[in-house]
Design an enzyme around this catalytic site. Structure first.
Site, PDB file in Angstrom:
ATOM      1  N   GLY A 147     -27.175 -22.060  19.708  1.00  0.00           N
ATOM      2  CA  GLY A 147     -27.500 -23.473  19.657  1.00  0.00           C
ATOM      3  C   GLY A 147     -27.969 -23.973  21.010  1.00  0.00           C
ATOM      4  O   GLY A 147     -28.602 -23.257  21.777  1.00  0.00           O
ATOM      5  N   LEU A 148     -27.658 -25.235  21.296  1.00  0.00           N
ATOM      6  CA  LEU A 148     -28.048 -25.876  22.551  1.00  0.00           C
ATOM      7  C   LEU A 148     -29.564 -25.846  22.748  1.00  0.00           C
ATOM      8  O   LEU A 148     -30.062 -25.616  23.852  1.00  0.00           O
ATOM      9  CB  LEU A 148     -27.339 -25.227  23.752  1.00  0.00           C
ATOM     10  CG  LEU A 148     -25.818 -25.312  23.757  1.00  0.00           C
ATOM     11  CD1 LEU A 148     -25.246 -24.587  24.970  1.00  0.00           C
ATOM     12  CD2 LEU A 148     -25.336 -26.751  23.731  1.00  0.00           C
ATOM     13  N   CYS A 149     -30.295 -26.074  21.663  1.00  0.00           N
ATOM     14  CA  CYS A 149     -31.762 -26.108  21.750  1.00  0.00           C
ATOM     15  C   CYS A 149     -32.313 -27.290  20.945  1.00  0.00           C
ATOM     16  O   CYS A 149     -33.297 -27.157  20.216  1.00  0.00           O
ATOM     17  CB  CYS A 149     -32.365 -24.789  21.283  1.00  0.00           C
ATOM     18  SG  CYS A 149     -31.737 -24.145  19.724  1.00  0.00           S
ATOM     19  N   GLY A 150     -31.643 -28.421  21.041  1.00  0.00           N
ATOM     20  CA  GLY A 150     -32.132 -29.630  20.396  1.00  0.00           C
ATOM     21  C   GLY A 150     -32.130 -29.512  18.875  1.00  0.00           C
ATOM     22  O   GLY A 150     -31.184 -29.010  18.272  1.00  0.00           O
ATOM     23  N   PHE A 166     -34.134 -27.704  17.104  1.00  0.00           N
ATOM     24  CA  PHE A 166     -34.854 -26.493  16.710  1.00  0.00           C
ATOM     25  C   PHE A 166     -34.297 -25.908  15.415  1.00  0.00           C
ATOM     26  O   PHE A 166     -35.044 -25.650  14.463  1.00  0.00           O
ATOM     27  CB  PHE A 166     -34.763 -25.468  17.844  1.00  0.00           C
ATOM     28  CG  PHE A 166     -35.429 -24.155  17.551  1.00  0.00           C
ATOM     29  CD1 PHE A 166     -36.780 -23.988  17.783  1.00  0.00           C
ATOM     30  CD2 PHE A 166     -34.705 -23.080  17.056  1.00  0.00           C
ATOM     31  CE1 PHE A 166     -37.403 -22.770  17.519  1.00  0.00           C
ATOM     32  CE2 PHE A 166     -35.311 -21.867  16.791  1.00  0.00           C
ATOM     33  CZ  PHE A 166     -36.665 -21.716  17.020  1.00  0.00           C
TER      34      PHE A 166
END
Length: 295
Positions: free
Chosen positions: A86-89, A91
């Site tokens: 995760g940690l990709c907005g 996406f």
């Protein structure tokens, strides 16, 4: 009201988070540069092969290859490509939202899933849809062999009649800040529209001379084409993931900086109030002592 110790603890916590987000941004930027070079180099080849094969399929007589056989779409296979992390907005959530919308549109049609990436696996594991297979944990070392493995299984299932249509759903990399959700039909391979004024395949048959024949060329190129399109989708998704993570971590680092600034102001204000209160206590005590001495 928060004490000075509480505010200092929050400032240290945010500073630690800011260091992490800054480091993740730098790592994503380094990986993005390599991934972007790969997809920019591979995209023209994949696009041109798709155009060539679509045109060739339109000119071929009948169903010249089993991968071109069209059947009633009673059983569909959806390949969902997300990230492992995760940690990709937005996406991953954009892909999952689009996949749910596609599944709901199918009505009574039987549809099974191939999930690529842990986020898709974890999302659909908690739902009633059937996951036929999964591929996880290979994006950092993505190679053509991974596309061959995935595409080979899809082609085998299509040729055996297990599925009638195969669709790909992935994030197409447009820029560092922009990733576009794209769904395309992988099997059966769709033919290109006949150019205006050429009257379909018969009018366009004189455009090329094939040696030995369109059918023989299809036998050699169609499996390679399917694998190439899968490989392109995987590379698009990888580049999009790094771009989205870089953008998200840059925004997180900026937000952490702003939060540290706000907390520092609160800390200074609280410290000033404490100092002022202590001075007033000292002055009040001195004044009381003076009055007692005079009395």
């Amino acid at each position: 009201m928060a004490t000075l110790r509480d505010i200092r603890r929050r400032i240290r916590s945010v500073e630690s988070t800011q260091k992490i987000t800054r480091a993740m941004k730098l790592v994503a930027a380094a990986k993005l540069r390599r991934a972007q070079e790969r997809i920019v180099s591979a995209r023209p080849y994949a696009v041109k092969m798709a155009e060539l094969l679509s045109s060739l399929v339109r000119r071929a007589e009948g169903e010249a290859h089993p991968l071109l056989v069209r059947r009633p779409a009673a059983r569909k296979r959806l390949v969902i490509i997300t990230a492992d992390k995760g940690l990709c907005g937005a996406f991953n959530s954009n892909i999952l939202r689009a996949s749910l919308a596609f599944l709901r549109e199918q009505g009574e049609t039987s549809i099974t899933l191939v999930v690529v990436g842990k986020k898709a696996r974890d999302f659909y594991r908690r739902r009633q849809y059937e996951i036929k297979s999964e591929m996880l944990g290979f994006f950092d070392r993505l190679a053509y062999s991974h596309a061959q493995e995935l595409a080979g299984g899809l082609m085998q299932e299509y040729l055996s009649g297990e599925v009638d249509e195969v669709h790909l759903l992935y994030n197409e990399f447009r820029s560092v800040a922009v990733q576009r959700v794209k769904r395309e039909q992988l099997l059966p391979i769709e033919s290109a529209e006949a150019p205006d004024g050429q009257g379909g395949a018969e009018g366009a048959a004189g455009d090329y001379i094939y040696e030995p024949s369109p059918e023989a060329i299809l036998v050699a190129l169609l499996p390679r084409h399917v694998t190439t399109q899968v490989y392109r989708a995987l590379m698009e998704s990888v580049a999009g993931e790094y771009g989205a993570r870089m953008t998200a971590m840059e925004a997180a680092t900026k937000n952490a900086k702003e939060m540290i600034s706000v907390l520092s102001i609160q800390y200074n204000k609280a410290r000033q109030e404490r100092i002022t209160k202590e001075l007033l206590d000292i002055v009040g005590g001195a004044e009381a002592l003076r009055q007692s001495v005079e009395a």
